[in-house]
Design an enzyme around this catalytic site. Structure first.
Site, PDB file in Angstrom:
ATOM      1  N   ARG A   1     -25.688  -0.951   5.267  1.00  0.00           N
ATOM      2  CA  ARG A   1     -25.270  -2.354   5.180  1.00  0.00           C
ATOM      3  C   ARG A   1     -25.769  -3.177   6.357  1.00  0.00           C
ATOM      4  O   ARG A   1     -25.444  -4.348   6.471  1.00  0.00           O
ATOM      5  CB  ARG A   1     -23.751  -2.423   5.080  1.00  0.00           C
ATOM      6  CG  ARG A   1     -23.263  -1.759   3.804  1.00  0.00           C
ATOM      7  CD  ARG A   1     -21.794  -1.443   3.843  1.00  0.00           C
ATOM      8  NE  ARG A   1     -20.978  -2.619   3.846  1.00  0.00           N
ATOM      9  CZ  ARG A   1     -20.463  -3.199   2.770  1.00  0.00           C
ATOM     10  NH1 ARG A   1     -20.692  -2.680   1.582  1.00  0.00           N
ATOM     11  NH2 ARG A   1     -19.722  -4.264   2.873  1.00  0.00           N
TER      12      ARG A   1
ATOM     13  N   GLU B   1     -20.179  -4.201   9.043  1.00  0.00           N
ATOM     14  CA  GLU B   1     -21.193  -3.354   9.664  1.00  0.00           C
ATOM     15  C   GLU B   1     -22.293  -4.181  10.308  1.00  0.00           C
ATOM     16  O   GLU B   1     -22.784  -3.848  11.390  1.00  0.00           O
ATOM     17  CB  GLU B   1     -21.790  -2.396   8.626  1.00  0.00           C
ATOM     18  CG  GLU B   1     -20.810  -1.357   8.078  1.00  0.00           C
ATOM     19  CD  GLU B   1     -19.950  -1.854   6.929  1.00  0.00           C
ATOM     20  OE1 GLU B   1     -20.106  -3.036   6.512  1.00  0.00           O
ATOM     21  OE2 GLU B   1     -19.109  -1.074   6.434  1.00  0.00           O
TER      22      GLU B   1
ATOM     23  N   LYS C   1       0.858  -1.183   0.000  1.00  0.00           N
ATOM     24  CA  LYS C   1       0.000   0.000   0.000  1.00  0.00           C
ATOM     25  C   LYS C   1       0.894   1.232   0.000  1.00  0.00           C
ATOM     26  O   LYS C   1       1.794   1.348   0.826  1.00  0.00           O
ATOM     27  CB  LYS C   1      -0.902  -0.019   1.244  1.00  0.00           C
ATOM     28  CG  LYS C   1      -2.076   0.932   1.163  1.00  0.00           C
ATOM     29  CD  LYS C   1      -3.191   0.559   2.133  1.00  0.00           C
ATOM     30  CE  LYS C   1      -4.379   1.492   1.964  1.00  0.00           C
ATOM     31  NZ  LYS C   1      -5.568   1.021   2.695  1.00  0.00           N
TER      32      LYS C   1
END
Lengths: 583, 583
Positions: A360, A332, A247
């Site tokens: 969600r 979630e 990343k």
């Protein structure tokens, strides 16, 4: 760089004509382009720097759009956009906004979906692959999913179904060892083991559920990625290609501080430093100050979030109270059931969510939290009419949540009221409570009394003829309307309803005595929202009701000012409507 | 049986005093009790017959409620209920309805949640365990989850988080080799491998994500289950206890036909046969006849569902068209994204869902389907005010779905209209379309013209003074109101709105000319529903509007007739309201 390769590259066909050395140079040029744009404009950085090599290798080896790539979240798709006809949105500063930040089928035939929520790519790719098989068409289907997105349950649903597809499906697990923040959960133990064993470990969740599997350690090496893709192109069964990337690859500040550079507002490219902040306090910071104070007083209080501590302002709390802070990963649905169970045992969990992602977990709010009526607290940020990307709109929360029984959804209008509401929410044990953070500059409005009897509105000014009910941040808009009416000789009543989820029948009945018009103002969609309930309540009366809020529509990066005009959310337009009604 | 053990057993303490032999006899008595009740009353059979031994072993070994058991779905909790103070609800026919069909914390201190949707137990148990640890309390926490429920993504979210709990958490995977129907997906390959290797296979999804793991082959053997629990009681880390049970154990018709006996209406216990059906056609059977005809004409049509073919009437289609039928397992979220992707490629997917379970895929309807505006079709069954258990209410679908942009939600009122709407939905490619099956006896209402221009209502009778807008199945109620008004000299207008998601402004404006009152009737909750939009539309006018539907509340097995009275959904009550308004 002596030559500019990118000037020769606009399409995947151009990519195919390059040598590996040229592809490597192109990767560097794209990296610089992404860095320059994000440093000036803001955007996703770390995920895009990690994906450059495998994106170019994909277009070198495969034949898009016959071979279809589906980006999970798609915040790593900038390199793909640059080589699929959209480099103008990265090169010229005046064109930066001409290309969206997410994949978009209306921009390019090389994109198949508009997405911005995580963990859906394997399902979508499985659907494309199944359609291909039923249509008798050919080609590869590749889902690109980050390690962070794997913690979302739907990714597992997709993998479970994709595993038995019986035909070509390539799931590229882009493992950069990070979610937005640190990864959370047991699956990351497995990814680490696989990385450490160069993919040879027997314990392998992907193989366990039926995928073929290959590991690529050097995911930021062009020749390696080309070879990896060539080896599995046209494979006749589902395979996971587990690719280790870095990343922020190629930009030291982003590899050093991966979380901060996942997404970044404009910054100085040379140093990685951001300009000094405005220092304006926000309701999120008010909330964090409250949380910090509260956790000192009450050891039952804990904070829960689903993988976005930075966006919610929880970074400081996480550092100071790691034992009271629970990041459940991108999960979630789990976050709400987990909180409901904790609340059932006397804990005081506060779950922090962004309005767009609370979507969600509708069923868990209804089934696991509200049917059980456990007193967990949910704090919602970003619930507002905004110029956001279509995938990240935050205007649907009231319509989604406020029609679920038992939930008490509160709309504070000031710093003092936010704090008082949190105190009330944590002190009571009768209901789940959600609190909607105003998306505006912090307002101070000291009050002498906080009486939060359920569904009682606060009358800030008692006038006549017109009553203005301004919900949450739109109380300010209501005050402006009140002032304008005042200038026209109308002394309007002003009401802060506080409760999104209930009607103050006494107050609404009292208004009938000397009011002809009630207007409602809400920072969300009208359909299924707060104002419609007021309209329904007055349905059998002669009271006229005007509801103001957003139209039910998806808007994509439409400036807020334009939306306000479209929705008549300007004091003069509202006053004109009222005056026309009073005639 | 010579002695009745159950007469001595009312609580877990009583269970502990029994010998293994007595426990085995108790298991048989409980099995007979469950069989008798379900054969007379209807209910879940197969899951309960499978769970008797491990339930008794749990109460023998552990100390409930200090040790906490969380039942996933909880349709396998009858044996638990019988030994936790609730056997009266199984023994006496007149008391059958005194105990609910799902776990319920208001019934017993041995239950912790009211649940009826799948895949949430590991999250809930993880929350209980975390609260225990933070509170410094002790005890075991056990989640019982069936193999079928493991395909729901939230189960994976819970496992991913539970794996890193760092303290006691026992996940009992109750593997009876069946979901409601056959299991679907790659994870079942792993469960099978684990069964076949007596749990020793290296490929183990549970171990891969960090759980300790033990396998128990003889899950319906009492001594084995007691030993298995004793071995892991007070374990200090998360463990999966994979227990192989037999669905329907002890009743041959239920082991032979596991799907049919998962849940069963009253039947003959001796033969396992059901009484001859009434043969009354339902809208579900109309839908299936349509599907069968359509799939012959158009090979782009496929049917998708999430693990409940029987409840949706898809059993016949599944048998005849296995290549056009996709059961994705209990994975509602995946089902919608999968369908969206297929529709994007020109296929014509029809996704079948029950209203209560469509709640599990709000975000995918919004994000993956509606933002992308792919023309998939969703058919919703069970969307109605009913006397169902609180966990299976079907009244929230309009509030949940109709406020999502781009979706066209249709409410047919007759067999002919249902068929015409399906034809329209499959022919167009502009929008995702959902169709709400009426929950009433099939009505025939031949029409000469089907003009489905978006958001155009059908005026069935043009009258004056009063207009009745009857949505879907409640058009019938509207007809009754119309008749009653007619008897009182009022010639009311009758409207079939057809579109739940839009307003026919032209028609509503025309009504202003000679109508004083508009009433809306909908078979769902009022809050966020259809009627409120009509109220909002007329807010600035002198038109009076009355909305009829359900109050926003959770009801638990309240008879439909009682709910209709409570909600004033009776023609005479509605007529009285109208006449009062017209005075």
């Amino acid at each position: 760089m002596t030559e500019n390769i990118l000037s020769q590259v606009s399409t995947p066909t151009d990519v195919k004509s390059l040598s590996v050395g040229e592809l490597e140079r192109l990767a560097e040029e794209i990296r610089q382009l992404v860095l320059t744009k994000v440093s000036k404009h803001g955007g996703h950085l770390g995920p895009n720097l990690a994906s450059v090599e495998f994106t170019l290798a994909f277009h070198y080896v495969f034949d898009s759009p016959r071979d279809k790539i589906v980006w999970d979240v798609s915040h790593q798709s900038y390199p793909h956009k640059i080589v699929t006809g959209r480099k103008h949105g990265f090169i010229d500063e005046e064109n930066y906004d001409s290309v969206t930040g997410y994949s978009n089928q209306h921009e390019s035939e090389h994109d198949f979906f508009t997405v911005g929520h995580t963990s859906t790519s394997v399902s979508l790719a499985t659907g494309l692959a199944k359609a291909r098989d039923l249509n008798g068409a050919g080609g590869n289907v590749i889902a690109v999913i980050g390690d962070g997105s794997l913690s979302g349950g739907m990714a597992f649903e997709g993998l479970n179904n994709g595993a038995v597809l019986g035909s070509n499906l390539i799931v590229l697990v882009n493992d950069n060892e990070m979610s937005i923040a640190e990864n959370q959960g047991g699956l990351y133990k497995n990814l680490r083991l696989l990385r450490e064993t160069n993919g040879t470990a027997e314990e392998n969740m992907f193989k366990a559920i039926g995928f073929d599997y290959r590991y690529v350690e050097a995911g930021n090496d062009m020749a390696t990625m080309i070879a990896a893709f060539e080896a599995i192109k046209d494979i006749d069964h589902p395979i996971v290609l587990h690719v280790h990337t870095e990343k922020g690859h190629g930009y030291e500040p982003a590899t050093t501080n991966k979380e901060a550079f996942h997404w970044h507002s404009p910054f100085d490219l040379a140093t990685g430093k951001s300009p000094a902040g405005s220092g304006t306090p926000s309701y999120a910071s008010v909330m964090m100050d409250y949380l910090e104070a509260k956790v000192q007083q009450d050891d039952r209080v804990v904070a829960i979030n689903a993988a976005i501590p930075g966006a919610l302002g929880l970074g400081g709390f996480r550092s100071k109270h790691p034992d009271k802070y629970f990041d459940v990963g991108i999960a979630e649905a789990h976050s709400i059931a987990f909180a409901s169970a904790m609340a059932s045992q006397g804990m005081k969990p506060i779950v922090f969510h962004s309005s767009t992602f609370i979507q969600r977990t509708y069923d868990q709010i209804s089934h696991d939290l509200c049917i059980n009526n456990n007193p967990a607290v949910i704090v919602i940020k970003g619930a507002t009419i905004s110029g956001s990307d279509v995938t990240h709109l935050g205007v649907f929360d009231i319509a989604m949540m406020s029609n679920i029984p038992n939930l008490v959804y509160l709309a504070p209008t000031s710093q003092e009221e936010l704090t008082a509401m949190m105190e009330w929410a944590l002190a009571q044990d009768q209901h789940p409570v959600a609190v909607r953070l105003p998306e505006q500059a912090v307002i101070n409005r000291p009050q002498t009394q906080f009486d939060f009897s359920l569904n009682t509105y606060e009358q800030l000014h008692a006038g006549s003829k017109v009553a203005i009910i301004g919900l949450g941040s739109f109380l300010s808009l209501g005050e402006k309307v009140q002032e304008s009416l005042n200038a026209k000789g109308i002394d309007a009543t002003l009401i802060n309803p506080r409760f999104i989820t209930g009607i103050d029948k006494d107050m609404l009945n009292q208004l009938k005595a000397n009011h002809d018009v009630v207007i409602t103002l809400e920072d969300g969609i009208l359909d299924g929202g707060f104002g419609e309930k007021i309209s329904r309540y007055y349905g059998a009366d002669s009271m006229k009701v005007l509801n103001y809020g957003a139209i039910k529509e998806f808007t994509d990066s439409v400036p807020k000012a334009e939306l306000y005009r479209r929705y008549r959310l300007e004091p003069e337009l509202i006053v004109a409507d009222i005056l026309a009604l009073l005639k």
